[in-house]
Enzyme design. Structure first.
Site, short mmCIF file in Angstrom:
data_model
loop_
_atom_site.label_atom_id
_atom_site.label_comp_id
_atom_site.label_asym_id
_atom_site.label_seq_id
_atom_site.Cartn_x
_atom_site.Cartn_y
_atom_site.Cartn_z
CE1 TYR A 39 4.01 4.13 5.56
CE2 TYR A 39 4.90 5.50 7.53
CZ TYR A 39 4.09 4.41 7.12
OH TYR A 39 3.71 3.47 7.88
CB SER A 60 2.32 5.69 10.53
OG SER A 60 3.74 5.92 10.98
#
Length: 260
Positions: free
Chosen positions: A158, A145
């Protein structure tokens, strides 16, 4: 030269690929010739996924498996080897996000994100690597990501998981590169999916923010990830190892526009 990108005879496992980005990547691998296997934790989603692949002309093999459960993963990998073939390509796609301010987040919620987004790629990779070694090589693609590089409000778990996944990618490359195993990551930017549809409505401040922050001046699509995935799954990337390919329209390269 295009033959380098063919995946004929290869068996691919894409975790969490009953819909969304995982499915788009799986369809691209199938289009290049790979046989597709995938999993989901939910039997209904597996059935829907198999049906969607079939509608696209792809005979995909779906399995119900919790990728955070080592015993279930080992059993699934053994079953795939028996029913389809030893896995050549692994895409660690399954993931979750919880958008909660850090001081409001329970430790159990933090651990759940770490478990799915970081521990699971470790568990699944560990399960497939021995077969890859026996076959003389393999490809592991971790879906990282931009949060592997950046922080942002409400995504502490995250970002921690995806930052860890970037380093797990590098370590797998370091530890198993001598066995002709390449482990790389794909770091998607902001992708237009059904989940992000409310954020992309005209006039929504987040939509304007993302477009202004992206040199490409648009959201990405799941299809934007297909070419990079095929490249990293194919022999065209045999000397690419431990790299994260950010497919973000240029966000990470851009400091942003000067305020007027």
């Amino acid at each position: 030269m295009t033959d380098q990108f063919l995946l004929n005879g290869k068996v691919a496992l894409v975790t969490g690929a009953s819909y969304g980005i995982g499915m788009a990547i799986a369809k691209a691998l199938a289009g290049a010739g790979a046989t597709i296997t995938f999993n989901d934790i939910n039997a209904e989603l597996v059935e829907k996924g198999v049906a969607e692949y079939k509608n696209s002309g792809i005979e995909a093999h779906g399995y119900v498996c919790d990728v955070t459960n080592e015993d279930q993963v080992d059993a699934m990998v053994a079953q795939i080897a028996k029913e389809v073939g030893v896995i050549d390509i692994l895409v660690n796609n399954a993931g979750i996000i919880k958008r909660i301010p850090m001081i409001e987040m329970k430790a159990s919620e933090f651990r759940q994100v770490i478990d799915v987004d970081l521990n699971a790629p470790f568990i699944v990779s560990k399960a497939v690597i021995p077969g890859m070694i026996q076959k003389g090589g393999g490809k592991i693609i971790n879906i990282c990501s931009m949060m592997s590089e950046l922080g942002r409000e409400t995504v502490s778990a995250y970002a921690a998981a995806k930052g860890g996944l970037k380093m797990l990618t590098k370590n797998i490359a370091s530890e198993y590169g001598e066995y002709n195993i390449q482990c790389n990551g794909i770091g998607p930017g902001y992708i237009a999916t059904p989940q992000t549809a409310p954020l992309r409505e005209e006039g929504h401040p987040f939509n304007s923010f993302i477009i202004a922050k992206t040199p490409a001046a648009r959201w990405g699509t799941p299809e934007d990830l297909q070419g990079p995935a095929v490249f990293l799954a194919s022999s065209a990337s045999d000397f690419v190892n431990g790299h994260v390919l950010y497919v973000d329209g240029g966000i990470l390269a851009y400091i942003g526009k000067q305020p007027k």
